[in-house]
Design an enzyme around this catalytic site. Structure first.
Site, mmCIF file in Angstrom:
data_model
loop_
_atom_site.group_PDB
_atom_site.id
_atom_site.type_symbol
_atom_site.label_atom_id
_atom_site.label_comp_id
_atom_site.label_asym_id
_atom_site.label_seq_id
_atom_site.Cartn_x
_atom_site.Cartn_y
_atom_site.Cartn_z
ATOM 1 N N SER A 34 -2.820 -8.531 2.397
ATOM 2 C CA SER A 34 -3.134 -8.506 1.035
ATOM 3 C C SER A 34 -4.060 -8.570 0.636
ATOM 4 C CB SER A 34 -1.748 -8.221 0.254
ATOM 5 O OG SER A 34 -1.721 -7.767 -1.140
ATOM 6 N N HIS A 35 -4.186 -8.261 0.079
ATOM 7 C CA HIS A 35 -5.658 -8.770 -1.237
ATOM 8 C C HIS A 35 -5.073 -10.330 -1.933
ATOM 9 C CE1 HIS A 35 -8.234 -6.447 0.319
ATOM 10 N NE2 HIS A 35 -9.272 -6.652 -0.282
#
Length: 130
Positions: free
Chosen positions: A10-11
């Site tokens: 995930s960012h």
């Protein structure tokens, strides 16, 4: 028993870690790595993803799930750099729903391709019936 393992990309570091915490509640025996953020900021890091893949790699296979566009690019780059990659699959699935399904299927001892197919089916999941 050896299970298919999961890598969550995930960012956001918090999203990846929070999702891992959720999944460990339903699949405590499945090895799961969170690869979120990039040096304390929003983003993804191919080296961090590579390390995550190698830290949970399973002979039964490893499924990588990701959130947004550049996370896929960095996951692909990480896979190219990884020492052990022959049983690693990047799933085309929504991160949360796909990871949840993957954790359940992996925890049931399903083989790699079945775990990938099940989590990718989450793309078609209807959450609100009309």
């Amino acid at each position: 028993m050896n299970y298919v393992s999961l890598v969550l990309v995930s960012h956001s570091e918090e999203i990846a870690k929070g999702l891992k915490k959720l999944l460990k509640q339903i699949a405590p025996d499945v090895r799961i790595a969170a690869a979120g953020g990039s040096d304390g900021e929003i983003g993804t890091n191919a080296l961090h993803i590579q390390e995550a893949i190698e830290s949970v790699y399973s002979e039964k296979g490893t499924v990588v799930l990701f959130d947004l566009g550049s996370a896929l690019l960095n996951a692909e780059l990480a896979l190219e750099m990884a020492d052990r990659k022959e049983r690693v699959r990047i799933a085309d699935a929504p991160l949360v729903e796909g990871a949840y399904i993957a954790a359940v299927e992996a925890g049931l001892g399903k083989p790699l391709e079945e775990v990938v197919q099940a989590c990718e089916a989450a793309k078609e999941m209807v959450k609100i019936a009309k």
